[in-house]
Motif scaffolding. Structure first.
Motif, PDB file in Angstrom:
ATOM      1  N   GLY A 224       0.798  -1.210   0.000  1.00  0.00           N
ATOM      2  CA  GLY A 224       0.000   0.000   0.000  1.00  0.00           C
ATOM      3  C   GLY A 224       0.834   1.264   0.000  1.00  0.00           C
ATOM      4  N   VAL A 225       2.121   1.132   0.350  1.00  0.00           N
ATOM      5  CA  VAL A 225       3.045   2.266   0.321  1.00  0.00           C
ATOM      6  C   VAL A 225       4.088   2.077  -0.763  1.00  0.00           C
ATOM      7  N   ARG A 226       4.623   0.898  -0.855  1.00  0.00           N
ATOM      8  CA  ARG A 226       5.671   0.607  -1.847  1.00  0.00           C
ATOM      9  C   ARG A 226       5.588  -0.870  -2.226  1.00  0.00           C
ATOM     10  N   THR A 227       5.367  -1.158  -3.490  1.00  0.00           N
ATOM     11  CA  THR A 227       5.285  -2.543  -3.944  1.00  0.00           C
ATOM     12  C   THR A 227       6.659  -3.042  -4.342  1.00  0.00           C
ATOM     13  N   SER A 228       7.073  -4.139  -3.743  1.00  0.00           N
ATOM     14  CA  SER A 228       8.338  -4.782  -4.120  1.00  0.00           C
ATOM     15  C   SER A 228       8.231  -6.260  -3.807  1.00  0.00           C
ATOM     16  N   TRP A 229       9.246  -7.001  -4.166  1.00  0.00           N
ATOM     17  CA  TRP A 229       9.227  -8.452  -3.931  1.00  0.00           C
ATOM     18  C   TRP A 229       9.372  -8.799  -2.449  1.00  0.00           C
ATOM     19  N   ARG A 230       9.646  -7.815  -1.607  1.00  0.00           N
ATOM     20  CA  ARG A 230       9.823  -8.053  -0.177  1.00  0.00           C
ATOM     21  C   ARG A 230       8.706  -7.448   0.665  1.00  0.00           C
ATOM     22  N   THR A 231       7.656  -6.943   0.034  1.00  0.00           N
ATOM     23  CA  THR A 231       6.574  -6.326   0.796  1.00  0.00           C
ATOM     24  C   THR A 231       5.293  -7.156   0.707  1.00  0.00           C
ATOM     25  N   LEU A 232       4.360  -6.874   1.609  1.00  0.00           N
ATOM     26  CA  LEU A 232       3.136  -7.661   1.743  1.00  0.00           C
ATOM     27  C   LEU A 232       1.949  -6.959   1.099  1.00  0.00           C
ATOM     28  N   ASP A 233       1.028  -7.754   0.553  1.00  0.00           N
ATOM     29  CA  ASP A 233      -0.201  -7.160   0.035  1.00  0.00           C
ATOM     30  C   ASP A 233      -1.168  -6.910   1.197  1.00  0.00           C
ATOM     31  N   ASP A 234      -2.317  -6.343   0.913  1.00  0.00           N
ATOM     32  CA  ASP A 234      -3.245  -5.947   1.973  1.00  0.00           C
ATOM     33  C   ASP A 234      -3.812  -7.124   2.751  1.00  0.00           C
ATOM     34  N   GLU A 235      -3.858  -8.303   2.155  1.00  0.00           N
ATOM     35  CA  GLU A 235      -4.436  -9.465   2.823  1.00  0.00           C
ATOM     36  C   GLU A 235      -3.484 -10.079   3.850  1.00  0.00           C
ATOM     37  N   GLN A 236      -2.197  -9.994   3.598  1.00  0.00           N
ATOM     38  CA  GLN A 236      -1.231 -10.696   4.442  1.00  0.00           C
ATOM     39  C   GLN A 236      -1.115 -10.144   5.865  1.00  0.00           C
ATOM     40  N   PRO A 237      -1.010  -8.822   6.075  1.00  0.00           N
ATOM     41  CA  PRO A 237      -0.967  -8.336   7.461  1.00  0.00           C
ATOM     42  C   PRO A 237      -2.206  -8.724   8.260  1.00  0.00           C
ATOM     43  N   GLY A 238      -3.350  -8.774   7.605  1.00  0.00           N
ATOM     44  CA  GLY A 238      -4.570  -9.178   8.289  1.00  0.00           C
ATOM     45  C   GLY A 238      -4.504 -10.609   8.781  1.00  0.00           C
ATOM     46  N   ALA A 239      -3.876 -11.481   7.992  1.00  0.00           N
ATOM     47  CA  ALA A 239      -3.725 -12.880   8.394  1.00  0.00           C
ATOM     48  C   ALA A 239      -2.826 -12.989   9.618  1.00  0.00           C
ATOM     49  N   VAL A 240      -1.791 -12.152   9.666  1.00  0.00           N
ATOM     50  CA  VAL A 240      -0.907 -12.133  10.830  1.00  0.00           C
ATOM     51  C   VAL A 240      -1.648 -11.576  12.040  1.00  0.00           C
ATOM     52  N   ALA A 241      -2.379 -10.497  11.844  1.00  0.00           N
ATOM     53  CA  ALA A 241      -3.119  -9.865  12.936  1.00  0.00           C
ATOM     54  C   ALA A 241      -4.130 -10.823  13.558  1.00  0.00           C
ATOM     55  N   ALA A 242      -4.718 -11.688  12.739  1.00  0.00           N
ATOM     56  CA  ALA A 242      -5.725 -12.620  13.233  1.00  0.00           C
ATOM     57  C   ALA A 242      -5.153 -13.615  14.237  1.00  0.00           C
ATOM     58  N   THR A 243      -3.839 -13.788  14.234  1.00  0.00           N
ATOM     59  CA  THR A 243      -3.193 -14.706  15.184  1.00  0.00           C
ATOM     60  C   THR A 243      -2.615 -13.964  16.387  1.00  0.00           C
ATOM     61  N   GLY A 244      -2.754 -12.631  16.397  1.00  0.00           N
ATOM     62  CA  GLY A 244      -2.156 -11.843  17.475  1.00  0.00           C
ATOM     63  C   GLY A 244      -0.702 -11.513  17.234  1.00  0.00           C
ATOM     64  N   GLY A 245      -0.252 -11.657  15.979  1.00  0.00           N
ATOM     65  CA  GLY A 245       1.149 -11.420  15.648  1.00  0.00           C
ATOM     66  C   GLY A 245       1.422  -9.993  15.220  1.00  0.00           C
ATOM     67  N   VAL A 246       2.665  -9.750  14.817  1.00  0.00           N
ATOM     68  CA  VAL A 246       3.093  -8.407  14.426  1.00  0.00           C
ATOM     69  C   VAL A 246       3.789  -8.441  13.066  1.00  0.00           C
ATOM     70  N   VAL A 247       3.828  -7.267  12.426  1.00  0.00           N
ATOM     71  CA  VAL A 247       4.513  -7.068  11.144  1.00  0.00           C
ATOM     72  C   VAL A 247       5.565  -5.993  11.357  1.00  0.00           C
ATOM     73  N   GLY A 248       6.831  -6.361  11.239  1.00  0.00           N
ATOM     74  CA  GLY A 248       7.921  -5.415  11.438  1.00  0.00           C
ATOM     75  C   GLY A 248       8.278  -4.701  10.143  1.00  0.00           C
TER      76      GLY A 248
END
Length: 218
Positions: free
Chosen positions: A139-163
Motif C-alpha cells: 500500500g506504500v511501496r510494492t516490491s518483492w519483499r513487501t506484503l499485500d493488503d491481505e497478508q498483514p490481516g492474516a498475521v493480525a488474526a493470530t495476534g502477531g506483528v509485522v515489522g
C-alpha cells in the motif's frame, strides 16, 4: 549445523554468567536479578535445520524464532525472491511449521512467497502468533519483499506483528538513494489504518544488507 547450535548454547551460557536476559519460547525470560542486555536467538532461513524434523530437537529452548525461508528455495518452500516461481510450502515445509508450533518457536514469514505465506497460515496453530519480522506493505511501496493488503490481516488474526524494515528500496526509495525516514512512518501508518495499532513493529534488519534512509542517523 552442529557448530551453529553449539554457538547458540555458548551464547546462552555467556548471557547467564553476565546477568543478561535470554528470551526463550514466547517471551519467557531466563536471567539474573539485574538485566543489562536482552537477546533473542534466532535463525534466518529454516534450511539451516531442514534435513530432518528431529534436527529441531537440538535447539532445546535456546532459539526463539525461525524465518522459514530466506533468499533461495529450500526443502521447505519458495522464497519471494524475483525470477523464481512461487511454489508455496512443500509437505515437509508444512510439517516443519507444525514442528515449530510444537516447540513454541515463532514462525517468521519474512522472505517467503505469497503462496507459501498462506500455506503456512493454513497449517499454523491458531493459538500462537505468526510474525513477519522485517518487511513493508504494498500500500506504500510494492516490491518483492513487501506484503499485500491481505497478508498483514492474516498475521493480525493470530495476534502477531509485522515489522517494518529500514531498507530504503523497500520503503519507497531507489536502491542507492535510501529513501527517507518518513517512509518508515508511512508503512507503519498504513498498517495501523488497515489492520490496527497492535500490529506494526520496528523490524530494522540492522544485521542484513540494507541501505537505511539518508536522513536517518545510523
Amino acid at each position: 549445523m552442529v557448530s551453529s547450535v553449539d554457538l547458540g548454547r555458548a551464547l546462552a551460557r555467556f548471557l547467564g554468567q553476565n546477568r543478561s536476559a535470554l528470551m526463550r519460547g514466547h517471551g519467557s525470560v531466563v536471567s539474573g536479578f539485574s538485566i543489562r542486555h536482552a537477546v533473542f536467538v534466532a535463525i534466518q532461513g529454516g534450511s539451516a535445520l531442514d534435513v530432518r524434523l528431529d534436527a529441531l530437537e537440538r535447539l532445546e529452548d535456546t532459539v526463539t524464532r525461525i524465518t522459514l525461508v530466506h533468499l533461495t528455495r529450500s526443502s521447505l518452500g519458495s522464497s519471494s525472491a524475483p525470477l523464481r516461481a512461487d511454489q508455496g510450502l512443500t509437505d515437509h515445509g508444512k510439517k516443519y511449521v507444525e514442528a515449530l508450533n510444537a516447540r513454541r518457536v515463532f514462525v517468521d514469514l519474512a522472505h517467503i512467497g505469497r503462496r507459501g505465506f498462506f500455506d503456512a497460515v493454513d497449517v499454523h496453530d491458531r493459538n500462537q502468533p505468526l510474525i513477519v519480522t522485517h518487511t513493508g506493505v504494498n500500500g506504500v511501496r510494492t516490491s518483492w519483499r513487501t506484503l499485500d493488503d491481505e497478508q498483514p490481516g492474516a498475521v493480525a488474526a493470530t495476534g502477531g506483528v509485522v515489522g517494518v524494515v529500514y531498507h530504503g528500496e523497500y520503503l519507497g526509495g531507489r536502491y542507492f538513494s535510501g529513501g527517507r525516514a518518513a517512509d518508515i512512518v508511512n508503512h507503519i501508518e498504513y498498517i495501523v489504518q488497515t489492520v490496527g495499532p497492535e500490529v506494526p513493529a520496528l523490524g530494522s534488519d540492522w544485521d542484513g544488507s540494507i541501505i537505511t534512509p539518508r536522513d536517518m542517523p545510523t
